[in-house]
Design a protein around this motif. Structure first.
Motif, PDB file in Angstrom:
ATOM      1  N   VAL A  56       0.805  -1.221   0.000  1.00 37.99           N
ATOM      2  CA  VAL A  56       0.000   0.000   0.000  1.00 37.99           C
ATOM      3  C   VAL A  56       0.843   1.279   0.000  1.00 37.99           C
ATOM      4  N   LEU A  57       2.108   1.188   0.403  1.00 40.38           N
ATOM      5  CA  LEU A  57       2.925   2.397   0.487  1.00 40.38           C
ATOM      6  C   LEU A  57       3.168   3.079  -0.865  1.00 40.38           C
ATOM      7  N   PRO A  58       3.314   2.370  -1.979  1.00 39.28           N
ATOM      8  CA  PRO A  58       3.446   3.112  -3.245  1.00 39.28           C
ATOM      9  C   PRO A  58       2.244   4.020  -3.519  1.00 39.28           C
ATOM     10  N   TYR A  59       1.045   3.523  -3.261  1.00 46.49           N
ATOM     11  CA  TYR A  59      -0.138   4.372  -3.450  1.00 46.49           C
ATOM     12  C   TYR A  59      -0.131   5.534  -2.460  1.00 46.49           C
ATOM     13  N   LEU A  60       0.163   5.241  -1.195  1.00 41.51           N
ATOM     14  CA  LEU A  60       0.155   6.291  -0.186  1.00 41.51           C
ATOM     15  C   LEU A  60       1.260   7.311  -0.420  1.00 41.51           C
ATOM     16  N   PHE A  61       2.406   6.848  -0.910  1.00 48.23           N
ATOM     17  CA  PHE A  61       3.548   7.734  -1.123  1.00 48.23           C
ATOM     18  C   PHE A  61       3.361   8.573  -2.386  1.00 48.23           C
ATOM     19  N   LEU A  85      -6.800   7.863   4.043  1.00 45.38           N
ATOM     20  CA  LEU A  85      -7.135   7.741   5.465  1.00 45.38           C
ATOM     21  C   LEU A  85      -7.461   6.299   5.830  1.00 45.38           C
ATOM     22  N   ALA A  86      -8.242   5.625   5.007  1.00 50.34           N
ATOM     23  CA  ALA A  86      -8.620   4.237   5.301  1.00 50.34           C
ATOM     24  C   ALA A  86      -7.407   3.306   5.276  1.00 50.34           C
ATOM     25  N   LEU A  87      -6.549   3.442   4.286  1.00 54.87           N
ATOM     26  CA  LEU A  87      -5.366   2.573   4.209  1.00 54.87           C
ATOM     27  C   LEU A  87      -4.401   2.848   5.352  1.00 54.87           C
ATOM     28  N   ASP A  88      -4.205   4.111   5.675  1.00 55.26           N
ATOM     29  CA  ASP A  88      -3.326   4.446   6.803  1.00 55.26           C
ATOM     30  C   ASP A  88      -3.881   3.892   8.114  1.00 55.26           C
ATOM     31  N   ALA A  89      -5.168   4.080   8.346  1.00 57.79           N
ATOM     32  CA  ALA A  89      -5.775   3.612   9.606  1.00 57.79           C
ATOM     33  C   ALA A  89      -5.747   2.091   9.695  1.00 57.79           C
ATOM     34  N   TRP A 131       4.272   1.193  13.949  1.00 56.05           N
ATOM     35  CA  TRP A 131       2.949   1.605  14.407  1.00 56.05           C
ATOM     36  C   TRP A 131       2.918   3.113  14.669  1.00 56.05           C
ATOM     37  N   ILE A 132       3.958   3.634  15.309  1.00 53.35           N
ATOM     38  CA  ILE A 132       4.031   5.075  15.576  1.00 53.35           C
ATOM     39  C   ILE A 132       4.092   5.863  14.279  1.00 53.35           C
ATOM     40  N   ALA A 133       4.869   5.367  13.306  1.00 57.63           N
ATOM     41  CA  ALA A 133       4.965   6.063  12.020  1.00 57.63           C
ATOM     42  C   ALA A 133       3.616   6.064  11.297  1.00 57.63           C
ATOM     43  N   PHE A 134       2.917   4.934  11.309  1.00 54.68           N
ATOM     44  CA  PHE A 134       1.606   4.893  10.665  1.00 54.68           C
ATOM     45  C   PHE A 134       0.560   5.667  11.463  1.00 54.68           C
ATOM     46  N   LEU A 135       0.713   5.714  12.775  1.00 55.73           N
ATOM     47  CA  LEU A 135      -0.181   6.528  13.589  1.00 55.73           C
ATOM     48  C   LEU A 135      -0.015   8.002  13.230  1.00 55.73           C
ATOM     49  N   THR A 137       1.032   9.247  10.315  1.00 52.80           N
ATOM     50  CA  THR A 137       0.447   9.535   9.003  1.00 52.80           C
ATOM     51  C   THR A 137      -1.076   9.424   9.030  1.00 52.80           C
ATOM     52  N   THR A 138      -1.610   8.580   9.906  1.00 47.13           N
ATOM     53  CA  THR A 138      -3.063   8.515  10.057  1.00 47.13           C
ATOM     54  C   THR A 138      -3.595   9.816  10.655  1.00 47.13           C
ATOM     55  N   ILE A 139      -2.881  10.357  11.618  1.00 43.65           N
ATOM     56  CA  ILE A 139      -3.272  11.639  12.206  1.00 43.65           C
ATOM     57  C   ILE A 139      -3.183  12.753  11.158  1.00 43.65           C
ATOM     58  N   LEU A 140      -2.110  12.743  10.349  1.00 46.71           N
ATOM     59  CA  LEU A 140      -1.982  13.741   9.289  1.00 46.71           C
ATOM     60  C   LEU A 140      -3.118  13.616   8.273  1.00 46.71           C
ATOM     61  N   ALA A 141      -3.459  12.383   7.905  1.00 48.75           N
ATOM     62  CA  ALA A 141      -4.553  12.174   6.951  1.00 48.75           C
ATOM     63  C   ALA A 141      -5.883  12.611   7.554  1.00 48.75           C
ATOM     64  N   THR A 142      -6.089  12.336   8.846  1.00 50.75           N
ATOM     65  CA  THR A 142      -7.320  12.761   9.513  1.00 50.75           C
ATOM     66  C   THR A 142      -7.413  14.281   9.560  1.00 50.75           C
ATOM     67  N   LEU A 143      -6.311  14.931   9.876  1.00 51.62           N
ATOM     68  CA  LEU A 143      -6.293  16.395   9.878  1.00 51.62           C
ATOM     69  C   LEU A 143      -6.584  16.941   8.491  1.00 51.62           C
ATOM     70  N   HIS A 144      -6.025  16.302   7.469  1.00 49.94           N
ATOM     71  CA  HIS A 144      -6.271  16.746   6.099  1.00 49.94           C
ATOM     72  C   HIS A 144      -7.743  16.590   5.730  1.00 49.94           C
TER      73      HIS A 144
END
Length: 169
Positions: A56-61, A85-89, A131-135, A137-144
């Motif tokens: 999933v990281l190529p799509y997310l990146f 957001l869904a993939l990150d979470a 987990w912290i790194a994905f947390l 990016t999930t927070i960043l995606a949620t803020l976005h």
């Protein structure tokens, strides 16, 4: 505005690769040194999570980069903030479940010595860091998503995600 997306994604790729390597070593040891020829369920799950992350990281990146047109204007063509957001979470949840399961399994062992236990400890630490790194990016995606809730313009929707301040229209 500082773009944290790119460095976090690079860290996630590295951590997923290291997690696959460490847990593969643990599985290899179990297959070679136990009579049952079976492995515990936790290291294979973390290999799945690392592989899922690498899928999933190529799509997310690339998602924010693909949203830019050839004139450096956001087009929104390939960008879907809800998919990000869904993939990150989901990936964050997978990493959380994986490192918790491996830590519980490691704690249940009566004797654990040598390189295999070190690899298990390393797998737990790498799982926590991933987990912290994905947390993050999930927070960043949620803020976005919350910041662009009512935004109909593509500039407002995607300009901030790629680290560029949105232009006043």
């Amino acid at each position: 505005m500082l773009n944290l997306n790119t460095p976090l994604r690079i860290i996630q790729v590295i951590l997923a690769t290291v997690a696959i390597a460490l847990n593969s070593y643990v599985i290899s040891w179990y297959i070679q040194h136990t009579r049952s020829r079976s492995t515990p369920n936790e290291p294979p799950f973390l290999i799945f999570v690392g592989s899922w992350s690498l899928l999933v990281l190529p799509y997310l990146f690339l998602n924010p980069a693909l949203s830019q047109s050839r004139h450096n204007k956001p087009s929104g063509r390939y960008f879907n903030k809800w998919a990000v957001l869904a993939l990150d979470a989901l990936t964050c949840l997978f990493w959380f479940a994986g490192w918790i399961a491996l830590a519980v399994y490691r704690h249940s062992l009566i004797i654990c010595l040598g390189h295999t236990c070190s690899a298990m400890y390393g797998g737990i630490v790498v799982g926590i860091l991933a987990w912290i790194a994905f947390l993050a990016t999930t927070i960043l995606a949620t803020l976005h998503v919350t910041r662009t809730r009512g935004g109909g313009s593509t500039e407002q929707t995607h300009g901030r995600w790629v680290g560029k301040p949105s232009a006043q229209v």
